[in-house]
Scaffold this motif. Structure first.
Motif, PDB file in Angstrom:
ATOM      1  N   ARG A 189       0.847  -1.156   0.012  1.00 13.99           N
ATOM      2  CA  ARG A 189      -0.306   0.089   0.022  1.00 13.99           C
ATOM      3  C   ARG A 189       1.007   1.233   0.005  1.00 13.99           C
ATOM      4  NH1 ARG A 189      -5.304  -1.904  -0.584  1.00 13.99           N
ATOM      5  NH2 ARG A 189      -6.096   0.228   0.299  1.00 13.99           N
ATOM      6  N   GLU A 211       0.879   4.822   1.146  1.00 18.78           N
ATOM      7  CA  GLU A 211       0.314   5.791   2.100  1.00 18.78           C
ATOM      8  C   GLU A 211       0.506   7.098   1.667  1.00 18.78           C
ATOM      9  OE1 GLU A 211      -1.607   4.428   4.532  1.00 18.78           O
ATOM     10  OE2 GLU A 211      -0.622   2.271   4.016  1.00 18.78           O
ATOM     11  N   SER A 260      -4.680   5.559   0.962  1.00 16.12           N
ATOM     12  CA  SER A 260      -3.838   4.209   1.079  1.00 16.12           C
ATOM     13  C   SER A 260      -3.983   3.604  -0.170  1.00 16.12           C
ATOM     14  CB  SER A 260      -4.239   3.468   2.400  1.00 16.12           C
ATOM     15  OG  SER A 260      -3.646   2.343   2.365  1.00 16.12           O
ATOM     16  N   SER A 276      -3.512   0.505  -3.069  1.00 15.54           N
ATOM     17  CA  SER A 276      -2.890  -0.457  -3.635  1.00 15.54           C
ATOM     18  C   SER A 276      -2.328  -0.497  -4.987  1.00 15.54           C
ATOM     19  CB  SER A 276      -4.015  -1.799  -3.695  1.00 15.54           C
ATOM     20  OG  SER A 276      -4.830  -1.335  -4.772  1.00 15.54           O
ATOM     21  N   ASP A 332      -5.055   0.279  -7.263  1.00 20.84           N
ATOM     22  CA  ASP A 332      -5.421   1.592  -7.275  1.00 20.84           C
ATOM     23  C   ASP A 332      -4.637   2.635  -8.204  1.00 20.84           C
ATOM     24  OD1 ASP A 332      -7.294   0.989  -5.673  1.00 20.84           O
ATOM     25  OD2 ASP A 332      -6.059   1.274  -3.564  1.00 20.84           O
TER      26      ASP A 332
END
Ligand SMILES: Nc1nc2c(c(=O)[nH]1)N[C@H]1C(S)=C(S)[C@@H](COP(=O)(O)O)O[C@H]1N2
Ligand SMILES: [Mo]
Length: 258
Positions: free
Chosen positions: A99, A101, A111, A113, A116
């Motif tokens: 992840r 951050e 956060s 992935s 994402d």
């Protein structure tokens, strides 16, 4: 034209800039009146840096190349495998648990992935990487536009820098993680991306897997590999040695324009 007062300090700085021969500018006075120039000087930036920004227009693009120009191999420099247990566990799991951050001076901390990150607007670019140690390599990078990520987290008005915290400790006792920082001019530049691919493949570990910064108008050490956390700040005085980057803390320039 609006005759705005130029303070003695600004007049001195302008004289120093043009006297240094670094600039061929028609109408320094006009420039001195721009909000950008005044803000830049007020922020106490170094003459070198201001000079660099004047010579190289803010939105200039770094040169891009074609597939035929790609280096046969893109070498690794600095850390080639972060030695932290946390990183090694992530790598063993194919970065499925990774992840990114994003926090600090933002309205909406996030956060993300890798999926994402891949869903964000992206850019592919073939560029030349220049390391201060005297080598260069041409690679094809694909990644999320940092500008798009910043749009989703919404920087607060007082945010001035974007800091990249990396997974690799630089000391043998596991301390001093690598870190880097850039300002908003570079953060919103179209070629500034968080790369997850090199030469059409997932980013290899030696080159910063799973995510590394590309900030194409600056030297190699600015391109943080193994990015784990992004922090927006108004100053980096309280981060590590306070100079905005691991190598900067050892005396390298913070603005490493090419
Ligand atoms: N986290 C991290 N990022 C880093 C480094 C490093 O040691 N750790 N080295 C820097 C330097 S000096 C260079 S030249 C490039 C090298 O990138 P490469 O390994 O893909 O060639 O990464 C930069 N980013
Ligand atoms: Mo480097």
């Amino acid at each position: 034209m609006n005759p705005v007062e130029i303070s003695p300090r600004r007049r001195f700085l302008l004289a120093a800039l043009s006297g240094a021969g670094a600039l061929v500018l028609a109408g320094c006075d006009k420039l001195a009146n721009t909000a950008w120039f005044q803000k830049t000087l007020d922020a106490g930036e170094s003459l070198t840096r201001v000079g660099q920004r004047l010579v190289i227009p803010r939105r200039a693009m770094a040169q891009e190349f074609s597939d035929a120009d790609l280096s046969p191999q893109f070498r690794s420099n600095g850390t080639s495998v972060p030695r932290s247990a946390q990183y090694q566990a992530l790598a063993t799991g194919g970065f499925a648990a990774y992840r990114l951050e994003v926090g600090g001076l933002v309205e909406r901390p996030a956060s993300l992935s890798l999926a994402d990150l891949r869903a964000l607007p992206n850019r592919t670019q073939i560029t030349r990487h220049d390391c201060v140690e005297g080598w260069s390599a041409i690679g094809k990078w694909k990644g999320a536009k940092l500008a798009a990520l910043l749009d989703t987290v919404q920087p607060k008005p007082n945010a001035r820098y974007v800091v990249f915290h990396c997974a690799d400790p630089m000391e043998s006792d596991g301390t001093s993680p690598y870190y880097e920082s850039i300002d908003f001019e570079d953060a919103y530049h179209p070629q500034t991306i968080l790369a997850y691919e090199l030469n059409d493949k997932s980013l290899p570990v030696p080159n910063g897997a799973p995510l590394r910064l590309r900030v194409e108008r600056q030297l190699g050490y600015k391109h943080a590999k193994y990015v784990m956390r992004i922090e927006l700040v108004d100053s980096f005085a309280n981060i590590a040695g306070g100079k905005g980057g691991y190598w900067e803390d050892q005396g390298y320039q913070w603005y490493a324009g090419i």
